[in-house]
Design an enzyme around this catalytic site. Structure first.
Site, PDB file in Angstrom:
ATOM      1  N   GLU A 193      34.915  46.919  32.065  1.00 55.46           N
ATOM      2  CA  GLU A 193      35.931  46.785  31.025  1.00 55.46           C
ATOM      3  C   GLU A 193      35.448  47.384  29.705  1.00 55.46           C
ATOM      4  O   GLU A 193      35.506  46.755  28.658  1.00 55.46           O
ATOM      5  CB  GLU A 193      36.312  45.296  30.849  1.00 55.46           C
ATOM      6  N   HIS A 195      47.956  29.047  36.321  1.00 57.58           N
ATOM      7  CA  HIS A 195      47.600  30.346  35.741  1.00 57.58           C
ATOM      8  C   HIS A 195      48.634  31.427  36.078  1.00 57.58           C
ATOM      9  O   HIS A 195      49.121  32.128  35.186  1.00 57.58           O
ATOM     10  CB  HIS A 195      46.205  30.756  36.213  1.00 57.58           C
ATOM     11  N   GLU A 203      50.700  37.767  40.165  1.00 57.47           N
ATOM     12  CA  GLU A 203      49.701  38.837  39.998  1.00 57.47           C
ATOM     13  C   GLU A 203      50.076  40.065  40.846  1.00 57.47           C
ATOM     14  O   GLU A 203      49.757  41.187  40.469  1.00 57.47           O
ATOM     15  CB  GLU A 203      48.290  38.341  40.355  1.00 57.47           C
ATOM     16  N   ARG A 223      17.634  36.152  40.969  1.00 53.11           N
ATOM     17  CA  ARG A 223      18.059  37.367  40.252  1.00 53.11           C
ATOM     18  C   ARG A 223      19.075  38.198  41.023  1.00 53.11           C
ATOM     19  O   ARG A 223      19.242  39.396  40.779  1.00 53.11           O
ATOM     20  CB  ARG A 223      16.870  38.233  39.862  1.00 53.11           C
ATOM     21  N   ASN A 270      45.026  42.846  32.352  1.00 47.14           N
ATOM     22  CA  ASN A 270      45.349  41.646  31.572  1.00 47.14           C
ATOM     23  C   ASN A 270      46.802  41.608  31.123  1.00 47.14           C
ATOM     24  O   ASN A 270      47.164  40.771  30.292  1.00 47.14           O
ATOM     25  CB  ASN A 270      44.436  41.552  30.340  1.00 47.14           C
ATOM     26  N   ARG A 304      40.426  48.847  32.635  1.00 48.35           N
ATOM     27  CA  ARG A 304      40.452  47.550  33.295  1.00 48.35           C
ATOM     28  C   ARG A 304      41.240  46.519  32.495  1.00 48.35           C
ATOM     29  O   ARG A 304      41.800  45.583  33.049  1.00 48.35           O
ATOM     30  CB  ARG A 304      39.014  47.057  33.551  1.00 48.35           C
ATOM     31  N   HIS A 318      47.687  33.182  28.359  1.00 48.10           N
ATOM     32  CA  HIS A 318      46.581  32.320  27.933  1.00 48.10           C
ATOM     33  C   HIS A 318      47.050  31.306  26.883  1.00 48.10           C
ATOM     34  O   HIS A 318      46.688  30.129  26.922  1.00 48.10           O
ATOM     35  CB  HIS A 318      45.433  33.166  27.388  1.00 48.10           C
ATOM     36  N   LYS A 375      34.026  40.183  38.904  1.00 52.69           N
ATOM     37  CA  LYS A 375      33.893  39.259  37.767  1.00 52.69           C
ATOM     38  C   LYS A 375      33.626  37.873  38.333  1.00 52.69           C
ATOM     39  O   LYS A 375      34.391  37.375  39.166  1.00 52.69           O
ATOM     40  CB  LYS A 375      35.175  39.230  36.930  1.00 52.69           C
ATOM     41  N   HIS A 397      48.474  38.378  30.245  1.00 47.69           N
ATOM     42  CA  HIS A 397      47.430  37.357  30.160  1.00 47.69           C
ATOM     43  C   HIS A 397      47.186  36.839  28.748  1.00 47.69           C
ATOM     44  O   HIS A 397      46.729  35.718  28.592  1.00 47.69           O
ATOM     45  CB  HIS A 397      46.128  37.863  30.772  1.00 47.69           C
ATOM     46  N   LYS A 412      43.942  47.451  42.052  1.00 50.15           N
ATOM     47  CA  LYS A 412      42.803  46.835  41.375  1.00 50.15           C
ATOM     48  C   LYS A 412      41.524  47.629  41.654  1.00 50.15           C
ATOM     49  O   LYS A 412      40.726  47.889  40.743  1.00 50.15           O
ATOM     50  CB  LYS A 412      42.624  45.373  41.784  1.00 50.15           C
TER      51      LYS A 412
HETATM   52  N1  LIG Z   1      37.173  36.782  38.891  1.00 52.53           N
HETATM   53  C1  LIG Z   1      38.348  37.247  38.584  1.00 52.53           C
HETATM   54  O1  LIG Z   1      38.538  38.453  38.407  1.00 52.53           O
HETATM   55  C2  LIG Z   1      39.489  36.297  38.433  1.00 52.53           C
HETATM   56  C3  LIG Z   1      40.790  36.787  38.359  1.00 52.53           C
HETATM   57  C4  LIG Z   1      41.830  35.865  38.299  1.00 52.53           C
HETATM   58  C5  LIG Z   1      41.570  34.513  38.320  1.00 52.53           C
HETATM   59  N2  LIG Z   1      40.281  34.063  38.398  1.00 52.53           N
HETATM   60  C6  LIG Z   1      39.979  32.630  38.445  1.00 52.53           C
HETATM   61  O2  LIG Z   1      40.549  32.114  39.650  1.00 52.53           O
HETATM   62  C7  LIG Z   1      40.785  30.729  39.475  1.00 52.53           C
HETATM   63  C8  LIG Z   1      42.130  30.393  40.051  1.00 52.53           C
HETATM   64  O3  LIG Z   1      42.138  30.719  41.423  1.00 52.53           O
HETATM   65  P1  LIG Z   1      43.216  30.099  42.430  1.00 52.53           P
HETATM   66  O4  LIG Z   1      44.562  30.214  41.840  1.00 52.53           O
HETATM   67  O5  LIG Z   1      42.948  30.698  43.738  1.00 52.53           O
HETATM   68  O6  LIG Z   1      42.883  28.543  42.361  1.00 52.53           O
HETATM   69  P2  LIG Z   1      42.029  27.526  43.266  1.00 52.53           P
HETATM   70  O7  LIG Z   1      40.805  28.155  43.776  1.00 52.53           O
HETATM   71  O8  LIG Z   1      41.890  26.303  42.463  1.00 52.53           O
HETATM   72  O9  LIG Z   1      43.030  27.245  44.477  1.00 52.53           O
HETATM   73  C9  LIG Z   1      44.269  26.626  44.217  1.00 52.53           C
HETATM   74  C10 LIG Z   1      44.468  25.387  45.069  1.00 52.53           C
HETATM   75  O10 LIG Z   1      44.772  25.756  46.412  1.00 52.53           O
HETATM   76  C11 LIG Z   1      43.882  25.112  47.323  1.00 52.53           C
HETATM   77  N3  LIG Z   1      43.728  26.051  48.443  1.00 52.53           N
HETATM   78  C12 LIG Z   1      43.077  27.225  48.421  1.00 52.53           C
HETATM   79  N4  LIG Z   1      43.295  27.897  49.567  1.00 52.53           N
HETATM   80  C13 LIG Z   1      44.082  27.118  50.333  1.00 52.53           C
HETATM   81  C14 LIG Z   1      44.667  27.286  51.624  1.00 52.53           C
HETATM   82  N5  LIG Z   1      44.527  28.424  52.322  1.00 52.53           N
HETATM   83  N6  LIG Z   1      45.408  26.265  52.115  1.00 52.53           N
HETATM   84  C15 LIG Z   1      45.605  25.142  51.381  1.00 52.53           C
HETATM   85  N7  LIG Z   1      45.113  24.945  50.155  1.00 52.53           N
HETATM   86  C16 LIG Z   1      44.360  25.934  49.634  1.00 52.53           C
HETATM   87  C17 LIG Z   1      42.652  24.821  46.524  1.00 52.53           C
HETATM   88  O11 LIG Z   1      41.911  23.762  47.060  1.00 52.53           O
HETATM   89  C18 LIG Z   1      43.247  24.475  45.163  1.00 52.53           C
HETATM   90  O12 LIG Z   1      43.683  23.153  45.165  1.00 52.53           O
HETATM   91  C19 LIG Z   1      40.661  30.444  38.002  1.00 52.53           C
HETATM   92  O13 LIG Z   1      39.457  29.750  37.766  1.00 52.53           O
HETATM   93  C20 LIG Z   1      40.603  31.824  37.361  1.00 52.53           C
HETATM   94  O14 LIG Z   1      39.824  31.841  36.181  1.00 52.53           O
HETATM   95  C21 LIG Z   1      39.254  34.930  38.454  1.00 52.53           C
HETATM   96 ZN   LIG Z   2      45.271  36.338  36.183  1.00 48.89          ZN
END
Ligand SMILES: NC(=O)c1ccc[n+]([C@@H]2O[C@H](COP(=O)([O-])OP(=O)(O)OC[C@H]3O[C@@H](n4cnc5c(N)ncnc54)[C@H](O)[C@@H]3O)[C@@H](O)[C@H]2O)c1
Ligand SMILES: [Zn+2]
Length: 369
Positions: A237, A267, A185, A121, A246, A242, A253, A143, A249, A227
């Site tokens: 949100e 993304h 971003e 939990r 987006n 918040r 999307h 999130k 986005h 942020k």
């Molecule tokens: N929670 C939130 O508020 C929020 C906001 C935006 C995005 N997201 C989520 O985040 C995700 C995308 O995150 P991301 O773009 O970081 O992608 P990711 O976590 O897939 O990382 C991108 C790539 O880079 C590699 N990598 C990461 N750090 C590295 C480093 N220092 N050196 C070498 N390689 C490295 C990873 O292995 C991967 O292949 C999506 O699932 C999205 O939905 C969440």
């Molecule tokens: Zn985003």
């Protein structure tokens, strides 16, 4: 090192931005780590570069990491991987007062954060974001989510981390394309709420991308401050504040969906182009000047992000893209709210946009030379 507080009643925490924080992870986490063994969740790419630093950083304070190294990629945000992760955490005897370390990009952060939200939990977790996107966006704000067949991030919880350590050193090993995608971003924070910061991005975006750590620290700090302020105002949100995060986005999307959520368009790349589209759409409605919309497009194009819809070579029409938008979770009682601009730095939520207008606008953009 810069320290940005995220102020939330009873759950405030710090985001620390600086160089070599992973190598000092034990010291930085201090009393948050109660036990000898510390569970660390990461992916194979990140482990390859940063496992030794984290091991050493924990050993320096007499602790030891227990590693779970997952396959890299979005597929980790699934029930299957979550189940394995939960079993592993239970086998590690993680308790409610303990902290799990999430070392990686947004995928690892979202998955591990959700696991922490539901383990017994709710137990603690610490974000060690290693992508620019995770450092400026996903690691802050609580999130957490996994994906389902019905769509991305549909199963999740609000669960704030206890600490975020954004290590600039981690960006040294990040592939250039991932770095640029994360930069979208960063620019977003300027476009949505801070015209001065957007001007700073125009002057310094290239330095951020080429690894200038002073520029990176400033960009990340400004982004996280924005942020943090918005999250403190509207954690779940509900008020609309918040939702401004987006920006780009909803358009983005649709582009991610149209390209099958694949490597064709990351993304951040979709958000960059989505932001250009939001700006041009706003200009078309007379909300902002066409010159300012083109300023956004110019900057996005200059840093090597996609700034033209026609350039994507999609085989579809505006109505198809709108159909993708309608599958987005941000639908509110049948209307699709759009984040539009009254100028650079002046985003607002518009719930009255007619989808036919969006489709017609996209048809023009699909043709635009
Ligand atoms: N929670 C939130 O508020 C929020 C906001 C935006 C995005 N997201 C989520 O985040 C995700 C995308 O995150 P991301 O773009 O970081 O992608 P990711 O976590 O897939 O990382 C991108 C790539 O880079 C590699 N990598 C990461 N750090 C590295 C480093 N220092 N050196 C070498 N390689 C490295 C990873 O292995 C991967 O292949 C999506 O699932 C999205 O939905 C969440
Ligand atoms: Zn985003």
């Amino acid at each position: 090192m810069a320290v940005i507080p995220v102020a939330l009643a009873g759950r405030s925490y710090e985001v620390r931005v600086g160089t070599n924080l992973l190598a000092r992870v034990g010291e930085e986490c201090g009393p948050l780590l109660r036990k000898h063994y510390v569970p660390v969740v990461t992916d194979g790419n990140v482990a390859q570069h940063w496992r030794d630093a984290v091991d050493a950083g924990l050993q320096a304070v007499g602790k030891e990491a227990e590693w779970l190294v997952l396959d890299p990629g979005e597929a980790a945000k699934s029930w299957r991987v979550l189940e394995g992760l939960m079993d592993w955490l239970l086998a590690q005897e993680v308790e409610r007062g303990d902290h799990i370390l999430a070392l990686g990009g947004g995928v690892i952060g979202d998955l591990t954060g959700f696991a922490a939200a539901i383990l017994k939990r709710g137990c603690g977790f610490i974000q060690l974001p290693t992508t620019l996107l995770a450092q400026v966006d996903s690691s802050v704000g609580g999130k957490t989510a996994i994906n389902s067949r019905a769509g991305k991030n549909l199963i999740g919880a609000f669960h704030q981390p206890s600490l975020v350590l954004a290590d600039l050193a981690a960006l040294e090993t990040l592939p250039e394309r991932e770095m640029r995608a994360g930069y979208a971003e960063v620019a977003k924070y300027g476009v949505l709420g801070d015209a001065d910061f957007f001007a700073w991005c125009e002057a310094n975006g290239a330095a951020v991308l080429s690894g200038d750590s002073t520029a990176q620290e400033y960009a990340i700090t400004k982004s996280v401050e924005t942020k943090a302020r918005i999250v403190a105002e509207d954690e779940r949100e509900t008020t609309g504040a918040r939702a401004l995060l987006n920006l780009g986005h909803t358009f983005g999307h649709a582009l991610e969906a149209a390209t099958g959520f694949s490597d064709r368009l990351l993304h951040g790349e979709a958000v960059a182009l989505g932001m250009v589209l939001a700006a041009r759409f706003s200009a078309g409605r007379g909300l902002m000047s066409a010159a300012d919309a083109e300023r956004v497009a110019d900057h996005i194009g200059r840093v090597g992000l996609p700034a033209s819809l026609a350039g994507l070579g999609l085989k579809c029409e505006g109505v198809d893209l709108v159909a993708h938008m309608l599958h987005d979770k941000k639908m509110d009682a049948g209307t699709l709210p759009f984040v539009l601009l009254r100028g650079i730095g002046a985003a607002f939520l518009d719930k009255s946009v007619a989808l036919e207008d969006v489709a017609a606008f996209l048809d023009d953009e699909l043709q635009r030379a």
